[in-house]
Design a protein around this motif. Structure first.
Motif, PDB file in Angstrom:
ATOM      1  N   PRO A 289       0.827  -1.221   0.000  1.00 55.32           N
ATOM      2  CA  PRO A 289       0.000   0.000   0.000  1.00 55.32           C
ATOM      3  C   PRO A 289       0.860   1.271   0.000  1.00 55.32           C
ATOM      4  N   ARG A 290       0.295   2.354  -0.527  1.00 57.81           N
ATOM      5  CA  ARG A 290       1.013   3.626  -0.652  1.00 57.81           C
ATOM      6  C   ARG A 290       0.182   4.752  -0.068  1.00 57.81           C
ATOM      7  N   LEU A 291       0.783   5.523   0.796  1.00 61.77           N
ATOM      8  CA  LEU A 291       0.119   6.683   1.386  1.00 61.77           C
ATOM      9  C   LEU A 291       0.991   7.899   1.145  1.00 61.77           C
ATOM     10  N   SER A 292       0.369   9.011   0.771  1.00 59.21           N
ATOM     11  CA  SER A 292       1.165  10.241   0.750  1.00 59.21           C
ATOM     12  C   SER A 292       1.339  10.711   2.196  1.00 59.21           C
ATOM     13  N   TYR A 293       2.331  11.545   2.409  1.00 60.16           N
ATOM     14  CA  TYR A 293       2.529  12.116   3.750  1.00 60.16           C
ATOM     15  C   TYR A 293       1.259  12.834   4.198  1.00 60.16           C
ATOM     16  N   PHE A 331       4.235   2.127   2.052  1.00 53.49           N
ATOM     17  CA  PHE A 331       5.039   3.266   1.600  1.00 53.49           C
ATOM     18  C   PHE A 331       4.398   4.563   2.072  1.00 53.49           C
ATOM     19  N   VAL A 332       5.222   5.473   2.577  1.00 51.61           N
ATOM     20  CA  VAL A 332       4.771   6.853   2.778  1.00 51.61           C
ATOM     21  C   VAL A 332       5.678   7.726   1.909  1.00 51.61           C
ATOM     22  N   TYR A 333       5.049   8.487   1.010  1.00 50.83           N
ATOM     23  CA  TYR A 333       5.843   9.275   0.059  1.00 50.83           C
ATOM     24  C   TYR A 333       5.493  10.761   0.157  1.00 50.83           C
ATOM     25  N   HIS A 334       6.317  11.589  -0.475  1.00 52.24           N
ATOM     26  CA  HIS A 334       6.126  13.054  -0.494  1.00 52.24           C
ATOM     27  C   HIS A 334       6.148  13.652   0.914  1.00 52.24           C
ATOM     28  N   ASP A 358       9.534   6.551   2.287  1.00 52.40           N
ATOM     29  CA  ASP A 358       9.998   5.631   3.327  1.00 52.40           C
ATOM     30  C   ASP A 358       9.134   4.382   3.258  1.00 52.40           C
ATOM     31  N   LEU A 359       9.715   3.265   3.602  1.00 53.68           N
ATOM     32  CA  LEU A 359       8.931   2.034   3.711  1.00 53.68           C
ATOM     33  C   LEU A 359       8.843   1.667   5.193  1.00 53.68           C
ATOM     34  N   LEU A 360       7.606   1.565   5.675  1.00 51.34           N
ATOM     35  CA  LEU A 360       7.378   1.260   7.097  1.00 51.34           C
ATOM     36  C   LEU A 360       6.964  -0.200   7.226  1.00 51.34           C
ATOM     37  N   ALA A 361       7.663  -0.919   8.070  1.00 51.51           N
ATOM     38  CA  ALA A 361       7.348  -2.330   8.278  1.00 51.51           C
ATOM     39  C   ALA A 361       6.217  -2.462   9.287  1.00 51.51           C
ATOM     40  N   PRO A 362       5.399  -3.516   9.145  1.00 49.07           N
ATOM     41  CA  PRO A 362       4.277  -3.694  10.074  1.00 49.07           C
ATOM     42  C   PRO A 362       4.745  -4.151  11.460  1.00 49.07           C
ATOM     43  N   GLU A 363       3.762  -4.389  12.318  1.00 47.90           N
ATOM     44  CA  GLU A 363       3.984  -4.930  13.668  1.00 47.90           C
ATOM     45  C   GLU A 363       4.887  -4.041  14.517  1.00 47.90           C
ATOM     46  N   GLY A 364       4.769  -2.730  14.302  1.00 48.39           N
ATOM     47  CA  GLY A 364       5.498  -1.803  15.166  1.00 48.39           C
ATOM     48  C   GLY A 364       6.953  -1.582  14.800  1.00 48.39           C
TER      49      GLY A 364
END
Ligand code: 4AD
Ligand code: MG
Length: 444
Positions: A289-293, A331-334, A358-364
């Motif tokens: 999944p991709r999220l903008s800032y 993913f969080v971009y911009h 940035d790529l954020l890994a799950p589970e904290g």
């Protein structure tokens, strides 16, 4: 040192514990360390580890030369031994095999007071004993998985047209901000330990197209957290003629390959030794999944962080909250330009945000990758040098890369220790490397 016992015939194969299943019913020779011994008088149960696994061996007084049996009775934890005997399948034995000892040679008798006992020790104590702590099966499994991750990283990149070009560790200038630089004296000139090989990758792609560096990087991180080391390994792929969107596609393939390789090779260790929930790892498949800032901030504000100010970088709690809404990395971009390094390309028409991801890994686990598209604008770089307090003279060569055949280019850096921590399900990055370096921690 241990006394010599009767000669072992050269026809007996020396095997590792991992190979036990291939030698059931045979006489074999094994060398390793005493993990544990149980004294039952005429029977001595000796649990042996050899780096590939753990095996129970049994010395029955009548089966051994008297001197060898006497030596077996004196074995201390961590003594190193060579044993010969018959491997028997035994469902009750851990690992499914047991070795009936015919002969035993003590290679190095360990002193009786081994510091690490099978009881709960505090982490502070264990860290002081790290040179011994790594012998425990759980720690050894983590190091083995780390090695597999390193191999998977190289295999994927080598198989996808990336050329490995390593970058210097002694550098004249900063890449990721001046506040975390480790300085040293380079024959009278100040020098710094590398924070990232990225700037050099940006040069090598113009020679080779797609490159990566993989090595130790250093940051004088002054905070104690569960995800910061002062010395860590980073793999940094860089691609010419590539955009932010290309980077996201590469990252999701790359990370999925790493996770799949570990699942294929270490499922048992993950489950049995690390108590890892492997179903969470099985979900790690592209696309991510991709999220903008902007979207990420809205989610935080609608969630448990109503006062989170737009423009601020995320901390661990924010990353955890965002990532726990997905079953795979997100993913969080911009990100805001002001929160990122000097080399980021601006988003067209919105200079307050940049083409970073940035790529954020799950589970904290939070951020495991940082990257993005690099600016090709000399004018923008010159402005950023001023804003970031960097001396233009140190980056003259970097400006040349814009002067001579600039192309859109992008890349990223994956932190090895954070990736190992996430895949192994560890509480802290200090267990992901043999000898971690952290704030106020340089021994052993
Ligand atoms: O986000 P960072 O700072 O990005 C860079 O260094 C870029 N120059 C990489 C590139 O685009 N070529 O660091 C990248 C990753 C982080 O996501 C994190 O996984 C890891 O490196 N990392 C650390 N790991 C352990 N301890 C630290 N102190 C770390 N700092 C960064
Ligand atoms: Mg980062």
């Amino acid at each position: 040192m241990g006394g010599e016992t009767s000669a072992v015939t050269s026809t007996v194969p020396t095997i590792t514990i991992r190979e036990a299943a291939d030698h059931a019913g045979q006489v074999v020779r094994l060398q390793g360390w005493v993990h544990h011994r149980t004294d039952k008088g005429r029977l001595q149960f000796v649990v042996v580890r050899d780096g590939t696994g753990i095996l129970q061996a049994v010395a029955f007084e009548k089966d051994l030369p008297p001197a060898a049996f006497a030596a077996a009775r004196e074995l201390t934890q961590e003594s190193s031994i060579r044993i010969t005997g018959t491997l028997r399948a035994d469902a009750r034995a851990p690992g499914g095999y047991e070795l009936g000892i015919d002969d035993l040679e003590v290679v190095g008798l360990a002193e009786p007071e081994y510091p690490i006992q099978p009881k709960e020790h505090g982490v502070g104590f264990l860290m002081e004993q790290r040179h011994l702590w790594i012998r425990t099966p759980r720690q050894a499994a983590i190091l083995r998985i780390r090695a597999t991750i390193v191999r998977a990283i190289r295999a994927w990149l080598d198989g996808h047209g990336f050329v490995n070009v390593d970058t210097p560790i002694l550098t004249p200038a900063a890449c990721e901000g001046t506040s975390t630089l480790f300085g040293t004296d380079y024959f009278g000139t100040p020098a710094f330990l590398s924070q990232s090989g990225q700037l050099y990758n940006e040069a090598t792609i113009a020679a080779l197209g797609k490159t990566y560096c993989f090595g130790p990087t250093f940051r004088a991180e002054k905070s104690k957290t569960r995800r910061h080391l002062t010395e860590f390994w980073m793999v940094e792929p860089e691609m010419a003629f590539a955009t932010l969107e290309d980077v996201m596609e590469v990252e999701e393939q790359f990370v999925s390959h790493i996770v799949a390789t570990v699942l294929a090779e270490h499922r048992d260790a993950l489950v049995d030794l690390l108590e890892r929930d492997v179903t969470a790892l099985e979900a790690v498949q592209p696309p991510f999944p991709r999220l903008s800032y902007d979207e990420a901030v809205a989610r935080l504000q609608d969630g448990p962080f109503p006062d989170f100010p737009w423009g601020e970088d995320f901390g661990a709690p924010h990353e955890s909250y965002l990532a726990e809404q997905f079953d795979r990395p997100v993913f969080v971009y911009h990100y805001p330009t002001a929160a990122k390094a000097f080399y980021m390309e601006e988003v067209a028409g919105r200079p307050e945000v940049c083409r970073s991801v940035d790529l954020l890994a799950p589970e904290g686990y939070g951020e495991i990758i940082g990257g993005g598209q690099r600016t090709t604008s000399t004018a923008l770089l010159e402005r950023r040098f001023a804003e970031h307090g960097l001396s233009r003279a140190d980056y003259e060569w970097y400006l040349d890369l814009r002067r001579f055949g600039a192309v859109p280019h992008s890349g990223f850096g994956l932190g090895l220790e954070r990736t190992v921590a996430w895949i192994c399900g560890l509480q802290h990055v200090r267990e992901t490397t043999a000898f971690p370096r952290m704030l106020e921690k340089i021994y052993p």
